[in-house]
Write a protein that holds these residues in place. Structure first.
Motif, PDB file in Angstrom:
ATOM      1  N   ALA A 141       0.842  -1.198   0.000  1.00  0.00           N
ATOM      2  CA  ALA A 141       0.000   0.000   0.000  1.00  0.00           C
ATOM      3  C   ALA A 141       0.876   1.246   0.000  1.00  0.00           C
ATOM      4  N   MET A 142       0.483   2.204  -0.811  1.00  0.00           N
ATOM      5  CA  MET A 142       1.066   3.544  -0.790  1.00  0.00           C
ATOM      6  C   MET A 142       0.054   4.433  -0.095  1.00  0.00           C
ATOM      7  N   LEU A 143       0.406   4.929   1.085  1.00  0.00           N
ATOM      8  CA  LEU A 143      -0.507   5.783   1.849  1.00  0.00           C
ATOM      9  C   LEU A 143      -0.028   7.220   1.690  1.00  0.00           C
ATOM     10  N   VAL A 144      -0.782   7.988   0.940  1.00  0.00           N
ATOM     11  CA  VAL A 144      -0.302   9.292   0.485  1.00  0.00           C
ATOM     12  C   VAL A 144      -0.952  10.441   1.258  1.00  0.00           C
ATOM     13  N   TYR A 145      -0.126  11.421   1.662  1.00  0.00           N
ATOM     14  CA  TYR A 145      -0.649  12.703   2.140  1.00  0.00           C
ATOM     15  C   TYR A 145       0.037  13.799   1.327  1.00  0.00           C
ATOM     16  N   ASP A 146      -0.443  15.022   1.524  1.00  0.00           N
ATOM     17  CA  ASP A 146       0.073  16.182   0.800  1.00  0.00           C
ATOM     18  C   ASP A 146       0.858  17.030   1.805  1.00  0.00           C
ATOM     19  N   ILE A 147       2.143  17.258   1.552  1.00  0.00           N
ATOM     20  CA  ILE A 147       2.974  17.993   2.526  1.00  0.00           C
ATOM     21  C   ILE A 147       2.487  19.431   2.744  1.00  0.00           C
TER      22      ILE A 147
END
Ligand code: GDP
Ligand code: MG
Length: 177
Positions: free
Chosen positions: A87-93
Motif C-alpha cells: 500500500a502507498m498511503l499518500v498525504y500532501d505535505i
C-alpha cells in the motif's frame, strides 16, 4: 503468463490510498506512464494500471490500484484491499489535515488488508517547498512508530516516485520469496 515479450514471474497488487487531492492518481500515472496530467479529472472506472519491472532477476507486474474518487465518500471497500501485497498511503505535505488523517488510513489497512501488507507512507507535492506545512521529521516519527516505510515525492517533477515504488516492490518481493 506472457505479456508479448517477457515472462511474468509475479503479479503484485498495490493499493494507493489517502485523502482526496493528495496526488494519488498523478503518482500512479507518473509511475506507470511517466506522465503528469495538468487537467486531471477523477478517473472513474479505471481500476488499476500496471508497470512491469525486474527485481532481483524476476519479472514483476505491478498492478497499482487507484481509489478513483471513492475516498471522498469514505467508501473504499474491502474488495479494494483484497489480495493487496503493498500500500502507498499518500498525504500532501502542504495540507495538514491530509497528514492528520494518515492514522485513520492505517487503521483502515489494518482492518481490511492482509497482515503482511507492506505499507509506504508518501508525503507528496515535495516540489511545493514554500507551501510545506508538514515537517519531514513528523512523518518520519509517525512512520517509525507504525513500522511503515517513508518517502517524500513529487508526482509533478517525478522526484523519488520510481524510487519509492521500487522500494515497496522490493520489500514485497522479500516478504513473498
Ligand atoms: P487524488 O485525488 O489523490 O487522486 O489527487 P490527484 O492526483 O487528482 O491530484 C490532485 C491535484 O494535485 C491535481 O491538481 C494535481 O495536478 C495536483 N498534484 C498532484 N501531485 C502533485 C505534485 O507532486 N506536485 C504538485 N505541485 N501538484 C500535484
Ligand atoms: Mg484520484
Amino acid at each position: 503468463q506472457e505479456n508479448g515479450y517477457e515472462k511474468i514471474d509475479y503479479v503484485f497488487k498495490v493499493v494507493v490510498i489517502g485523502d482526496s487531492a493528495v496526488g494519488k492518481s498523478q503518482l500512479l500515472s507518473r509511475f506507470t506512464k511517466n506522465e503528469f496530467c495538468f487537467d486531471s479529472k477523477s478517473t472513474i472506472g479505471v481500476e488499476f494500471q500496471t508497470r512491469t519491472v525486474t527485481i532481483k532477476g524476476k519479472v514483476i507486474k505491478a498492478q497499482i490500484w487507484d481509489t478513483a474518487g471513492q475516498e471522498r465518500y469514505r467508501a473504499v471497500t474491502s474488495a479494494y484491499y483484497r489480495g493487496a501485497l503493498g500500500a502507498m498511503l499518500v498525504y500532501d505535505i502542504t495540507k495538514r489535515p491530509s497528514f492528520d488523517h494518515v492514522a485513520r488510513w492505517v487503521e483502515e489497512l489494518r482492518a481490511h488488508a492482509d497482515n503482511s501488507i507492506v505499507i509506504t507512507l508518501i508525503g507528496n507535492k515535495a516540489d511545493l517547498v514554500d507551501l510545506r506545512v508538514v515537517p519531514t521529521e513528523d512523518a518520519i516519527e509517525f512512520a517509525e512508530e507504525q513500522g511503515l516505510f517513508f518517502s517524500e515525492t513529487s508526482a509533478l517533477s517525478g522526484d523519488n516516485v520510481d524510487t519509492a515504488f521500487f522500494k515497496l516492490l522490493e520489500e514485497i518481493y522479500g516478504v513473498i520469496s
